[in-house]
Design a protein around this motif. Sequence first.
Motif, PDB file in Angstrom:
ATOM      1  N   PRO A   1       0.393  -1.692   0.095  1.00 12.11           N
ATOM      2  CA  PRO A   1      -0.120  -0.141   0.143  1.00 12.11           C
ATOM      3  C   PRO A   1       1.000   2.107  -0.288  1.00 12.11           C
ATOM      4  N   THR A   2       0.243   2.562  -0.466  1.00 12.26           N
ATOM      5  CA  THR A   2       0.925   3.635  -0.933  1.00 12.26           C
ATOM      6  C   THR A   2       0.493   4.002   1.019  1.00 12.26           C
ATOM      7  N   ILE A   3      -0.129   4.361   1.868  1.00  9.57           N
ATOM      8  CA  ILE A   3      -0.127   4.532   2.603  1.00  9.57           C
ATOM      9  C   ILE A   3       0.359   3.679   4.335  1.00  9.57           C
TER      10      ILE A   3
ATOM     11  N   ASP B   1      -0.472   7.831  13.793  1.00 10.47           N
ATOM     12  CA  ASP B   1       0.053   8.407  13.083  1.00 10.47           C
ATOM     13  C   ASP B   1       0.421   7.202  11.198  1.00 10.47           C
ATOM     14  N   MET B   2       0.382   8.643  10.397  1.00 11.93           N
ATOM     15  CA  MET B   2       0.325   7.287   8.968  1.00 11.93           C
ATOM     16  C   MET B   2       1.341   7.627   8.320  1.00 11.93           C
ATOM     17  N   LEU B   3       1.428   7.392   6.993  1.00 10.55           N
ATOM     18  CA  LEU B   3       2.760   7.922   6.254  1.00 10.55           C
ATOM     19  C   LEU B   3       2.312   7.530   5.128  1.00 10.55           C
ATOM     20  N   PHE B   4       2.529   8.412   3.993  1.00 13.67           N
ATOM     21  CA  PHE B   4       2.741   8.164   2.202  1.00 13.67           C
ATOM     22  C   PHE B   4       3.278   7.656   1.995  1.00 13.67           C
ATOM     23  N   THR B   5       3.895   6.322   1.451  1.00 11.46           N
ATOM     24  CA  THR B   5       5.541   5.818   1.314  1.00 11.46           C
ATOM     25  C   THR B   5       6.942   6.189   0.621  1.00 11.46           C
ATOM     26  N   PRO B   6       7.711   7.276   0.875  1.00  8.73           N
ATOM     27  CA  PRO B   6       8.392   6.699   0.164  1.00  8.73           C
ATOM     28  C   PRO B   6       9.872   5.718  -0.122  1.00  8.73           C
TER      29      PRO B   6
ATOM     30  N   MET C   1      11.481  -9.652  -3.484  1.00 16.18           N
ATOM     31  CA  MET C   1       9.992  -9.483  -4.285  1.00 16.18           C
ATOM     32  C   MET C   1      10.381  -7.730  -4.434  1.00 16.18           C
ATOM     33  N   TYR C   2       9.612  -7.203  -5.489  1.00 16.30           N
ATOM     34  CA  TYR C   2       9.689  -6.293  -5.828  1.00 16.30           C
ATOM     35  C   TYR C   2       8.043  -5.869  -6.435  1.00 16.30           C
ATOM     36  N   GLN C   3       7.973  -4.427  -6.483  1.00 18.67           N
ATOM     37  CA  GLN C   3       6.318  -3.895  -6.877  1.00 18.67           C
ATOM     38  C   GLN C   3       6.962  -2.496  -7.610  1.00 18.67           C
ATOM     39  N   ILE C   4       5.809  -2.057  -8.259  1.00 18.05           N
ATOM     40  CA  ILE C   4       5.932  -0.746  -9.219  1.00 18.05           C
ATOM     41  C   ILE C   4       4.775   0.160  -7.735  1.00 18.05           C
ATOM     42  N   GLN C   5       5.360   0.807  -7.414  1.00 15.06           N
ATOM     43  CA  GLN C   5       4.136   1.470  -6.580  1.00 15.06           C
ATOM     44  C   GLN C   5       4.523   3.094  -6.683  1.00 15.06           C
ATOM     45  N   TRP C   6       3.603   3.767  -6.704  1.00 20.65           N
ATOM     46  CA  TRP C   6       3.189   5.623  -6.686  1.00 20.65           C
ATOM     47  C   TRP C   6       4.281   5.528  -5.095  1.00 20.65           C
ATOM     48  N   LYS C   7       5.028   6.882  -5.364  1.00 19.44           N
ATOM     49  CA  LYS C   7       5.937   7.017  -3.461  1.00 19.44           C
ATOM     50  C   LYS C   7       5.788   8.674  -3.449  1.00 19.44           C
ATOM     51  N   PHE C   8       5.715   9.129  -2.715  1.00 21.14           N
ATOM     52  CA  PHE C   8       5.385  10.204  -1.845  1.00 21.14           C
ATOM     53  C   PHE C   8       7.144  10.902  -1.204  1.00 21.14           C
ATOM     54  N   ARG C   9       7.496  11.589  -1.782  1.00 19.10           N
ATOM     55  CA  ARG C   9       8.307  12.916  -0.925  1.00 19.10           C
ATOM     56  C   ARG C   9       8.465  14.150  -1.072  1.00 19.10           C
TER      57      ARG C   9
END
Length: 446
Positions: A72-74, A103-108, A132-140
């Motif tokens: 997940p992103t969150i 407290d949650m965060l958007f995965t960097p 294992m790998y993923q292609i996922q949106w990140k936020f920094r």
Amino acid sequence: MRLTRYFLPVLKENPSEAQIVSHRLMLRAGMIKQAAAGIYSWLPLGFKVLRRIEDIVHEEQARAGHLAMQMPTIQSADLWRESGRYDAYGEEMLRIKDRGGRDMLFTPTAEELVTDIFRAHVGSYRDLPLTMYQIQWKFRDEIRPRFGVMRGREFLMKDGYNFDLTKEDALHAYNRHLVSYLRTYERMGLQAIPMRADSGPIGGDDTHEFLVLAETGESEVFYDSAVTDLTFGDRDIDYDDKAQCAAIMEEFTRLYARTDETHDAALFDQIPQERRRTARGIEVGQIFYFGTKYSDAMGATVQGPDGKSVPVHMGSHGIGVSRLLGAIIEASHDDKGIIWPEGVTPFHAGIVNLKQGDAEADAACEALYADLVAAGLEPLYDDRDERAGGKFATMDLIGLPWRLTVGPRGLKNGVVELTSRRTGESEELPPAAAVARLSDIYKGIV
Ligand code: P5A
């Protein structure tokens, strides 16, 4: 696809906010639209290229034996407290509270989450090696998001994580990633040079960045010009073969190539002067070996062959999927627009009808379109009622590598014109021969 049914909001003027050519061209070609600083919507044309890049990444990861998954992103802050990175990551981490005040965060990045999955399900060395790998949106929350998708706040990353019993096995995973990345970038028409780098907030001592040389690159790099002669080409790789992967690693990292963070002026000076290069580069990927940093902190252990419990050796490996669009355009454009390499082009060929509404020209275009589709290719047919100059300008801007031009004059002689976007060279061919030529060009790519 027919252009009259497509959504291609091209801009005639240069957008003033874009400082570098790739950003300018992505906006002008209607590929992206900024939603907020460093955050973009991907319009159909941009999204299509993004998907092509993802497809190549998936194919090469599968070839290397890595397993696709999705996290997940969150994420919950708790895991990040275990590793100590919740505080250490600083202002770049976007922190969120849910309605329960948690407290949650958007995965960097996702070292913690994947380690948590591992410790819950893997207990024995027999289940290793595992990647294992993923292609996922990140936020920094970058201080200075800029240059469009190049330094975004939200961006798409391929992130992979290896789990191994020993350091030696984990270094094989490191080499395997290096090899698979070399193949991946070459398929996108890019030369990405592995350079010794600094590990930053991910950690560890062993790390290489992959850099595409470009004047607009954000990194300063120092290298022996002989590294640019190395190409991966069409090698037969057995990704389980440790010696083969190690030999390729050695071949591609033997010569001096470093980012400014690890630059060693004394070593650099030992390279013959005429081969010393200082330049700028775009970081399109990075691989890390960080040993037991996360497995120690989070208790990710396996039982070894001797029955003893040991922390797993890990590494993580990233590709800047959305940044790659910018990097490819920086490396491949001219003053008329983008020039897509065949491996990532959104459409394989454009069809330009010089006389829309002319029964013969329309019929010839329809037939070409159907034949290209039957050959497994995706054409973009400019069926707008526009003058030829405008159609050519659009095709040049959006950068399809091949254009078929169809007009009454050529048809009278039974030919259409096939033009290379890269060289500008044209050739007149009967339609069937043009389709055969394009099938041939895309053989092994589509
Ligand atoms: C490796 C995978 C990591 O995060 N953890 C998981 C490790 N590495 S990295 O180097 O920090 O990021 C991997 C690649 O992501 C791209 N990238 C960006 N792209 C666009 N905008 C950004 N702000 C951004 N930050 C990183 C880079 O290509 C980088 O190599």
